[in-house]
Design a protein around this motif. Structure first.
Motif, PDB file in Angstrom:
ATOM      1  N   ASP A  55       0.745   5.050  -5.985  1.00 33.61           N
ATOM      2  CA  ASP A  55       1.571   4.058  -6.682  1.00 33.61           C
ATOM      3  C   ASP A  55       1.972   2.943  -5.725  1.00 33.61           C
ATOM      4  O   ASP A  55       1.939   1.762  -6.083  1.00 33.61           O
ATOM      5  N   LEU A  56       2.354   3.318  -4.516  1.00 25.01           N
ATOM      6  CA  LEU A  56       2.764   2.312  -3.530  1.00 25.01           C
ATOM      7  C   LEU A  56       1.613   1.384  -3.163  1.00 25.01           C
ATOM      8  O   LEU A  56       1.772   0.164  -3.107  1.00 25.01           O
ATOM      9  N   VAL A  57       0.453   1.959  -2.952  1.00 23.80           N
ATOM     10  CA  VAL A  57      -0.700   1.153  -2.541  1.00 23.80           C
ATOM     11  C   VAL A  57      -1.183   0.257  -3.674  1.00 23.80           C
ATOM     12  O   VAL A  57      -1.343  -0.957  -3.506  1.00 23.80           O
ATOM     13  N   ALA A  62      -1.242  -3.653  -2.585  1.00 27.43           N
ATOM     14  CA  ALA A  62      -2.423  -4.418  -2.994  1.00 27.43           C
ATOM     15  C   ALA A  62      -2.049  -5.724  -3.703  1.00 27.43           C
ATOM     16  O   ALA A  62      -2.809  -6.685  -3.678  1.00 27.43           O
ATOM     17  N   ARG A  63      -0.882  -5.741  -4.306  1.00 29.17           N
ATOM     18  CA  ARG A  63      -0.421  -6.951  -5.010  1.00 29.17           C
ATOM     19  C   ARG A  63       0.488  -7.816  -4.138  1.00 29.17           C
ATOM     20  O   ARG A  63       1.039  -8.805  -4.605  1.00 29.17           O
TER      21      ARG A  63
END
Length: 149
Positions: A55-57, A62-63
């Motif tokens: 979820d973090l990535v 990534a955003r």
């Protein structure tokens, strides 16, 4: 065997309003890939979501979202997959496979947090059991050699 007997009861938890940075630090400090998001209900700790390293990535890094402006509830998965601590291992495996999930939260009859079970936990348990079965064949062979002589 009930899933409550093999689940990890040392669950790392966070609250909805905790900062995402604090959540990431918990993952690092405890070497876990997911945190159970909880809230207090009638004196019990009830799971309400899950936050994973993925979820973090995917959702933040990534955003290029500034992490200091995000709290856990902004990113957590509110679709909580939970099973009763009395549910059997095979039934739990089917449940996980059918939903394509790697971990489930384990709850008691009141819906309070009991533990968490990850796919890796099941693989470890099953590999140990298969190893014991393989050893059975070797012992049987040795016993036959002794009796046949």
């Amino acid at each position: 065997m009930p899933i409550g007997e093999i689940c990890n009861r040392d669950v790392v938890i966070v609250r909805r309003k905790d900062s995402i940075l604090d959540a990431a630090k918990l993952m690092r400090d405890y070497h876990v890939r997911g945190l159970v998001v909880v809230e207090d209900r009638d004196g019990e700790v009830a799971p309400v979501g899950i936050l994973t390293d993925r979820d973090l990535v995917v959702e933040l890094i990534a955003r290029e979202v500034p992490l200091d402006s995000v709290v856990v509830e902004d990113v957590m998965s509110p679709d909580l997959f939970a099973v009763s601590e009395n549910r059997g291992i095979w039934d739990t495996i089917q449940y996980m496979r059918g939903r394509g999930i790697r971990r489930v939260v384990v709850v008691n009859e009141k819906g309070s947090l009991v533990g968490i079970l990850a796919m890796e936990d099941l693989l470890e348990l099953l590999s140990d059991e298969l190893s014991d079965l393989a050893k059975l064949f070797a012992r049987e062979r040795d016993r036959e050699k002794e009796t046949l002589g």
